[in-house]
Design an enzyme around this catalytic site. Structure first.
Site, PDB file in Angstrom:
ATOM      1  N   SER A 127     -27.314  39.371 -38.986  1.00  0.00           N
ATOM      2  CA  SER A 127     -27.610  37.996 -38.609  1.00  0.00           C
ATOM      3  C   SER A 127     -27.665  37.114 -39.866  1.00  0.00           C
ATOM      4  CB  SER A 127     -28.904  37.946 -37.789  1.00  0.00           C
ATOM      5  OG  SER A 127     -28.991  36.744 -37.067  1.00  0.00           O
ATOM      6  N   GLU A 237     -22.408  40.760 -27.681  1.00  0.00           N
ATOM      7  CA  GLU A 237     -23.047  39.713 -28.479  1.00  0.00           C
ATOM      8  C   GLU A 237     -23.260  38.460 -27.638  1.00  0.00           C
ATOM      9  OE1 GLU A 237     -24.864  37.680 -30.853  1.00  0.00           O
ATOM     10  OE2 GLU A 237     -23.981  39.272 -32.095  1.00  0.00           O
ATOM     11  N   HIS A 266     -26.789  41.835 -29.949  1.00  0.00           N
ATOM     12  CA  HIS A 266     -27.028  41.193 -31.244  1.00  0.00           C
ATOM     13  C   HIS A 266     -27.771  42.116 -32.204  1.00  0.00           C
ATOM     14  CE1 HIS A 266     -27.370  37.825 -33.973  1.00  0.00           C
ATOM     15  NE2 HIS A 266     -28.666  38.038 -34.084  1.00  0.00           N
TER      16      HIS A 266
END
Length: 288
Positions: A127, A237, A266
């Site tokens: 991320s 995702e 994610h």
């Protein structure tokens, strides 16, 4: 303890107690290091064979090194792993938060590499940690060997739907709002990770999330990254549009490669820790 990133001294104490308790359960032999940088001291959990290829690991916004626990079991077998507490985030590093614009985070990572005596590092991050991975490869290409940005920020816009789940966590942090967020991020056929519920709840109750967001990388900036780059995303995702990312990567040089991990969202290295770790290790070993 900085009042700017923690809501109270009690919250900071509770979070550090949680960190220390779970660090004792770190699943591989480790040593903790605190290294100096021009932007503040940085805490590192080091493990794996000392003479193995180095792999520097970074988490996303509000995260810390402990979140690498599921993957570190596999990554530390053949790599010298350095899981960083990113400065200004919820770990044991300095509470400083330099601007994402400009060279600061690149300077910080160069200083970390120098302190750890790493001439050229392999780097992986998730991320916002994926953004940092791309940042160091752009800022100091001579210090980077191969990189694996995972569910990386800075390639495509964040979906508005994500904010519908994230904002209640920031406003009313509780097991309920955190579980709802994690349910959104996790494939429907997988359970929500109980450790993440516990960890994210205490983090958001005690920690002030930064409202600064890293800028999107331009195509020119990405083209200047010369390191072999494996962009990993979960096949499910939901924070970013995977089709938009694929289209963007198609415009980039051949050193960029994108893959989607099956049955992962994610938080892909928690959804599929063994598969993700094996893919990272193979890429670092073979470049393919």
């Amino acid at each position: 303890m900085s009042k700017t990133i923690y809501k109270s001294s009690e919250g900071y104490t509770a979070l550090m107690a949680f960190y220390d308790a779970h660090l004792k359960r770190w699943p591989v032999p480790y040593e903790c290091l605190t290294v100096p940088t021009r932007h503040g001291e940085t805490h590192v959990i080091a493990g794996g064979p000392p003479d193995a290829p180095p792999l520097v690991l970074m988490r996303g916004a509000g995260g810390n090194a402990l979140l690498w626990a599921p993957a570190i079991v596999h990554l530390s077998r053949d790599l010298r792993t350095y899981a960083l507490d990113v400065i200004g985030e919820s770990g044991k590093s300095a509470p400083t938060r330099p601007s994402y614009k400009g060279p600061a985070y690149g300077e910080w990572l160069v200083d970390v590499f120098d302190a750890l005596k790493i001439e050229r590092a392999n780097v992986a991050g998730t991320s916002r940690g994926g953004w940092l991975t791309l940042k160091i490869a752009h800022f100091a290409p001579e210090r980077v060997r191969r990189i694996v940005p995972m569910c990386a920020q800075g390639i495509a816009p964040i979906s508005l739907k994500f904010f519908r789940y994230m904002l209640p966590v920031l406003a009313y942090p509780s097991r309920k709002t955190v579980t709802r967020l994690l349910r959104f991020l996790t494939p429907s056929n997988l359970p929500v990770h109980e450790y993440l519920v516990e960890e994210r709840t205490i983090v958001y109750k005690s920690f002030r999330q930064s409202w600064m967001r890293p800028p999107m990388f331009t195509d020119d900036e990405l083209r200047q990254i010369s390191a072999p780059t494996l962009l990993l995303y979960g096949e499910q995702e939901v924070v970013y549009d995977l089709n938009a990312i694929r289209k963007r990567v198609a415009r980039l040089p051949a050193n960029f490669h994108i893959e989607a991990v099956p049955n992962a969202g994610h938080i892909l290295d928690h959804d599929q820790p063994e598969a993700v770790s094996a893919r990272i290790a193979k890429f670092i070993r073979d470049g393919t």
